[in-house]
Scaffold this motif. Structure first.
Motif, PDB file in Angstrom:
ATOM      1  N   ARG A  28       0.835  -1.206   0.000  1.00 53.75           N
ATOM      2  CA  ARG A  28       0.000   0.000   0.000  1.00 53.75           C
ATOM      3  C   ARG A  28       0.865   1.250   0.000  1.00 53.75           C
ATOM      4  O   ARG A  28       1.758   1.415   0.839  1.00 53.75           O
ATOM      5  CB  ARG A  28      -0.910   0.000   1.232  1.00 53.75           C
ATOM      6  CG  ARG A  28      -1.810   1.233   1.323  1.00 53.75           C
ATOM      7  CD  ARG A  28      -2.554   1.243   2.641  1.00 53.75           C
ATOM      8  NE  ARG A  28      -3.216   2.526   2.848  1.00 53.75           N
ATOM      9  CZ  ARG A  28      -3.454   3.062   4.028  1.00 53.75           C
ATOM     10  NH1 ARG A  28      -3.065   2.416   5.135  1.00 53.75           N
ATOM     11  NH2 ARG A  28      -4.052   4.229   4.137  1.00 53.75           N
ATOM     12  N   LEU A  29       0.611   2.156  -0.945  1.00 51.25           N
ATOM     13  CA  LEU A  29       1.293   3.451  -0.988  1.00 51.25           C
ATOM     14  C   LEU A  29       0.794   4.309   0.163  1.00 51.25           C
ATOM     15  O   LEU A  29      -0.414   4.570   0.277  1.00 51.25           O
ATOM     16  CB  LEU A  29       1.017   4.145  -2.323  1.00 51.25           C
ATOM     17  CG  LEU A  29       1.664   5.519  -2.509  1.00 51.25           C
ATOM     18  CD1 LEU A  29       3.183   5.395  -2.597  1.00 51.25           C
ATOM     19  CD2 LEU A  29       1.108   6.201  -3.770  1.00 51.25           C
ATOM     20  N   VAL A  30       1.711   4.754   1.032  1.00 51.03           N
ATOM     21  CA  VAL A  30       1.289   5.518   2.210  1.00 51.03           C
ATOM     22  C   VAL A  30       1.885   6.927   2.255  1.00 51.03           C
ATOM     23  O   VAL A  30       1.514   7.737   3.106  1.00 51.03           O
ATOM     24  CB  VAL A  30       1.645   4.754   3.511  1.00 51.03           C
ATOM     25  CG1 VAL A  30       0.829   3.467   3.611  1.00 51.03           C
ATOM     26  CG2 VAL A  30       3.139   4.475   3.598  1.00 51.03           C
ATOM     27  N   ALA A  31       2.803   7.246   1.353  1.00 49.15           N
ATOM     28  CA  ALA A  31       3.364   8.603   1.303  1.00 49.15           C
ATOM     29  C   ALA A  31       3.929   8.834  -0.086  1.00 49.15           C
ATOM     30  O   ALA A  31       4.473   7.912  -0.710  1.00 49.15           O
ATOM     31  CB  ALA A  31       4.458   8.788   2.359  1.00 49.15           C
ATOM     32  N   LYS A  32       3.792  10.068  -0.566  1.00 52.82           N
ATOM     33  CA  LYS A  32       4.335  10.388  -1.879  1.00 52.82           C
ATOM     34  C   LYS A  32       4.743  11.847  -1.926  1.00 52.82           C
ATOM     35  O   LYS A  32       4.287  12.677  -1.129  1.00 52.82           O
ATOM     36  CB  LYS A  32       3.317  10.108  -2.996  1.00 52.82           C
ATOM     37  CG  LYS A  32       2.150  11.081  -3.072  1.00 52.82           C
ATOM     38  CD  LYS A  32       1.241  10.735  -4.226  1.00 52.82           C
ATOM     39  CE  LYS A  32       0.117  11.762  -4.366  1.00 52.82           C
ATOM     40  NZ  LYS A  32       0.599  13.065  -4.863  1.00 52.82           N
ATOM     41  N   ILE A  33       5.594  12.147  -2.898  1.00 49.60           N
ATOM     42  CA  ILE A  33       6.067  13.504  -3.106  1.00 49.60           C
ATOM     43  C   ILE A  33       6.437  13.637  -4.585  1.00 49.60           C
ATOM     44  O   ILE A  33       6.948  12.694  -5.186  1.00 49.60           O
ATOM     45  CB  ILE A  33       7.269  13.814  -2.180  1.00 49.60           C
ATOM     46  CG1 ILE A  33       7.657  15.280  -2.231  1.00 49.60           C
ATOM     47  CG2 ILE A  33       8.453  12.933  -2.492  1.00 49.60           C
ATOM     48  CD1 ILE A  33       8.666  15.652  -1.124  1.00 49.60           C
ATOM     49  N   VAL A  34       6.135  14.776  -5.166  1.00 47.62           N
ATOM     50  CA  VAL A  34       6.383  15.009  -6.590  1.00 47.62           C
ATOM     51  C   VAL A  34       7.472  16.060  -6.751  1.00 47.62           C
ATOM     52  O   VAL A  34       7.463  17.090  -6.068  1.00 47.62           O
ATOM     53  CB  VAL A  34       5.103  15.490  -7.311  1.00 47.62           C
ATOM     54  CG1 VAL A  34       5.382  15.732  -8.796  1.00 47.62           C
ATOM     55  CG2 VAL A  34       3.980  14.468  -7.140  1.00 47.62           C
ATOM     56  N   ARG A  35       8.394  15.777  -7.648  1.00 47.87           N
ATOM     57  CA  ARG A  35       9.429  16.753  -8.022  1.00 47.87           C
ATOM     58  C   ARG A  35       9.117  17.295  -9.399  1.00 47.87           C
ATOM     59  O   ARG A  35       8.943  16.535 -10.351  1.00 47.87           O
ATOM     60  CB  ARG A  35      10.809  16.082  -8.012  1.00 47.87           C
ATOM     61  CG  ARG A  35      11.896  16.925  -8.666  1.00 47.87           C
ATOM     62  CD  ARG A  35      13.238  16.193  -8.718  1.00 47.87           C
ATOM     63  NE  ARG A  35      14.054  16.754  -9.796  1.00 47.87           N
ATOM     64  CZ  ARG A  35      14.533  16.069 -10.823  1.00 47.87           C
ATOM     65  NH1 ARG A  35      14.313  14.769 -10.909  1.00 47.87           N
ATOM     66  NH2 ARG A  35      15.230  16.663 -11.763  1.00 47.87           N
ATOM     67  N   ARG A  36       9.049  18.640  -9.521  1.00 47.28           N
ATOM     68  CA  ARG A  36       8.826  19.307 -10.799  1.00 47.28           C
ATOM     69  C   ARG A  36      10.113  20.009 -11.229  1.00 47.28           C
ATOM     70  O   ARG A  36      10.785  20.647 -10.415  1.00 47.28           O
ATOM     71  CB  ARG A  36       7.701  20.347 -10.680  1.00 47.28           C
ATOM     72  CG  ARG A  36       6.370  19.786 -10.183  1.00 47.28           C
ATOM     73  CD  ARG A  36       5.703  18.900 -11.213  1.00 47.28           C
ATOM     74  NE  ARG A  36       5.459  19.593 -12.469  1.00 47.28           N
ATOM     75  CZ  ARG A  36       4.362  20.331 -12.732  1.00 47.28           C
ATOM     76  NH1 ARG A  36       3.413  20.453 -11.798  1.00 47.28           N
ATOM     77  NH2 ARG A  36       4.209  20.917 -13.896  1.00 47.28           N
ATOM     78  N   SER A  39      -0.682   9.150   4.201  1.00 45.07           N
ATOM     79  CA  SER A  39      -1.952   8.586   4.668  1.00 45.07           C
ATOM     80  C   SER A  39      -2.174   8.947   6.136  1.00 45.07           C
ATOM     81  O   SER A  39      -1.226   9.129   6.907  1.00 45.07           O
ATOM     82  CB  SER A  39      -1.960   7.073   4.491  1.00 45.07           C
ATOM     83  OG  SER A  39      -1.058   6.458   5.390  1.00 45.07           O
ATOM     84  N   ALA A  40      -3.423   9.051   6.506  1.00 43.63           N
ATOM     85  CA  ALA A  40      -3.774   9.540   7.843  1.00 43.63           C
ATOM     86  C   ALA A  40      -3.111   8.729   8.948  1.00 43.63           C
ATOM     87  O   ALA A  40      -2.649   9.280   9.956  1.00 43.63           O
ATOM     88  CB  ALA A  40      -5.294   9.515   8.011  1.00 43.63           C
ATOM     89  N   GLU A  41      -3.031   7.407   8.774  1.00 41.25           N
ATOM     90  CA  GLU A  41      -2.493   6.556   9.832  1.00 41.25           C
ATOM     91  C   GLU A  41      -0.978   6.614   9.937  1.00 41.25           C
ATOM     92  O   GLU A  41      -0.413   6.135  10.927  1.00 41.25           O
ATOM     93  CB  GLU A  41      -2.918   5.094   9.585  1.00 41.25           C
ATOM     94  CG  GLU A  41      -4.404   4.843   9.620  1.00 41.25           C
ATOM     95  CD  GLU A  41      -5.095   5.212   8.307  1.00 41.25           C
ATOM     96  OE1 GLU A  41      -6.339   5.137   8.263  1.00 41.25           O
ATOM     97  OE2 GLU A  41      -4.393   5.577   7.334  1.00 41.25           O
ATOM     98  N   HIS A  42      -0.310   7.187   8.951  1.00 38.60           N
ATOM     99  CA  HIS A  42       1.154   7.212   8.950  1.00 38.60           C
ATOM    100  C   HIS A  42       1.724   8.610   9.157  1.00 38.60           C
ATOM    101  O   HIS A  42       2.936   8.786   9.108  1.00 38.60           O
ATOM    102  CB  HIS A  42       1.680   6.637   7.630  1.00 38.60           C
ATOM    103  CG  HIS A  42       1.464   5.158   7.490  1.00 38.60           C
ATOM    104  ND1 HIS A  42       0.247   4.629   7.121  1.00 38.60           N
ATOM    105  CD2 HIS A  42       2.302   4.100   7.693  1.00 38.60           C
ATOM    106  CE1 HIS A  42       0.349   3.304   7.088  1.00 38.60           C
ATOM    107  NE2 HIS A  42       1.577   2.966   7.433  1.00 38.60           N
ATOM    108  N   ARG A  43       0.867   9.589   9.389  1.00 34.98           N
ATOM    109  CA  ARG A  43       1.363  10.943   9.617  1.00 34.98           C
ATOM    110  C   ARG A  43       2.072  11.023  10.958  1.00 34.98           C
ATOM    111  O   ARG A  43       1.662  10.403  11.937  1.00 34.98           O
ATOM    112  CB  ARG A  43       0.207  11.951   9.562  1.00 34.98           C
ATOM    113  CG  ARG A  43      -0.386  12.083   8.167  1.00 34.98           C
ATOM    114  CD  ARG A  43      -1.658  12.888   8.127  1.00 34.98           C
ATOM    115  NE  ARG A  43      -2.276  12.766   6.806  1.00 34.98           N
ATOM    116  CZ  ARG A  43      -3.548  13.029   6.549  1.00 34.98           C
ATOM    117  NH1 ARG A  43      -4.352  13.426   7.532  1.00 34.98           N
ATOM    118  NH2 ARG A  43      -4.025  12.898   5.330  1.00 34.98           N
ATOM    119  N   GLY A  44       3.154  11.777  10.989  1.00 31.76           N
ATOM    120  CA  GLY A  44       3.933  11.916  12.201  1.00 31.76           C
ATOM    121  C   GLY A  44       4.956  10.819  12.406  1.00 31.76           C
ATOM    122  O   GLY A  44       5.677  10.828  13.416  1.00 31.76           O
TER     123      GLY A  44
END
Length: 398
Positions: free
Chosen positions: A54-62, A84-89
């Motif tokens: 399951r993908l739980v965090a992402k970030i895009v580079r432009r 994702s809400a459960e993985h924040r922090g």
């Protein structure tokens, strides 16, 4: 257990869209999902972390370039950050941010990074700091005809044949500021026809045959006091051009009650208004990080009155990602800077303080009062002289 970050591929697109909706809300009606065959789009690179499958965090580079101190600086534009809400922090962004910033530096020499922040506190731990904002301001259309008429500037509608001239006007303006994107490269693929067709109109300001300004605008709907004319860009190289464009916009007073202008910083367009009604109705904070100190501080055209400035020492401490930390030396020869690793000495900047200095967004006195600059004070006037004098602007949201 979460995995280390990796580049996301077309097969990850459904999960990317799902996580994006969780962070930013449902897509608007009529939204068309991207075709996996077109992933990744030019100038766009997405990284993610997984918990199992399951993908739980992402970030895009432009991929961007920005104008700073008269120089085009390769810029890592951060966008689409979602956890994702459960993985924040849980610290997932630490590895993601390091991976994306290091990739940009390695691939394109992206010495700085910028982003629009919904929560600035998240990004300050990585050395980002607020340097300006992308604003929508509102003025009453009916008041614009009170502006003094232009004396020697006329207006006409642009065509695709004017595209290169419009871009030259933008570049002339942008190169005199700190922060604007260059609007060139993979992240700006539009051609002349696409540019003109994306607006109701693009109006040019002309001094004789020379294009000295333009406004790109969309008419919107309705024809009453509640109707709004949206001006995406208004760039003028003379005061007369500014007045001509404002008065053209003012001709819509009988069918639109207000004008929304996309702008930033202390826009000189406001100087033509004989009234104080300039209300900010939306504001998107813009943050900057210096990722590669030597790269970011080399090649700038700095405002040093003498011929040579040799070996101005400074230090950076407290960078969580540990690319800025160290002792540095800045030199200027014939107005062009060079930065290399150097001996300890001089003042010490916090990463956020270095971002503000680089953008010309704060004086050394303000940095000291904010706790972002410490140590020797005798060179503060030199630093202010080198990096002050330009307005900070951004005119593109990403």
């Amino acid at each position: 257990m979460t995995t280390r970050p990796r580049r996301l591929v077309a097969d990850d697109l459904p999960q990317m869209l799902t996580l994006g909706q969780e962070a930013f809300g449902q897509f608007p009606a009529g939204y068309t999902p991207p075709d996996p065959a077109d992933h990744p789009s030019p100038g766009r690179h997405t990284w993610g972390s997984f918990d199992g499958d399951r993908l739980v965090a992402k970030i895009v580079r432009r991929e961007y370039d920005s104008w700073f101190h008269g120089t085009q600086v390769p810029t890592n534009g951060i966008a689409g950050v979602a956890v994702s809400a459960e993985h924040r922090g849980a610290g997932l962004l630490d590895d993601l941010m390091a991976a994306v910033l290091d990739e940009g530096l390695r691939d394109r020499g992206e010495a700085i990074s910028t982003l629009f922040a919904t929560a600035p506190g998240i990004y300050r731990r990585y050395g980002f700091e607020l340097v300006t904002s992308y604003d929508t301001v509102e003025v009453a259309t009916s008041r614009l005809m009170a502006i003094k008429p232009a004396e020697s500037t006329t207006t006409r509608r642009a065509t695709a044949d004017d595209f290169d001239a419009v871009r030259r006007v933008y570049e002339t303006w942008a190169s005199a500021q700190n922060g604007p994107l260059t609007r060139a490269g993979a992240s700006f693929p539009a051609d002349a026809d696409e540019f003109v067709d994306s607006f109701t109109g693009v109006t040019l300001a002309l001094a004789g045959d020379d294009i000295v300004g333009y406004a790109s605008w969309n008419r919107g709907s309705g024809y009453s006091d509640t109707s709004t004319l949206e001006v995406e860009d208004m760039i003028a190289l003379t005061g007369d051009a500014t007045r001509a464009l404002w008065r053209m916009i003012g001709t819509f007073a009988s069918v639109t009650g207000r004008v929304h202008l996309s702008t930033s910083g202390r826009d000189s367009a406001r100087l033509a208004l004989p009234f104080a009604g300039w209300q900010v109705v939306e504001s998107e904070p813009y943050m900057l990080r210096v990722h590669d100190v030597a790269g970011a501080f080399t090649g700038l055209r700095l405002a040093w009155p003498g011929a040579v400035l040799d070996g101005l020492p400074f230090s950076v401490r407290g960078d969580l990602l540990d690319t800025m930390n160290g002792d540095w030396s800045l030199s200027v020869d014939d107005g062009v800077s060079t930065c290399v690793a150097g001996p300890a000495g001089g003042p010490t900047f916090a990463p956020r303080g270095l971002a503000l200095l680089y953008a010309g967004a704060a004086s050394c006195a303000d940095l000291r009062m904010a706790g972002l600059l410490s140590g020797a004070e005798d060179g503060d006037r030199v630093w202010d002289s080198l990096f002050g004098g330009r307005q900070v602007h951004v005119r593109d949201y990403f």
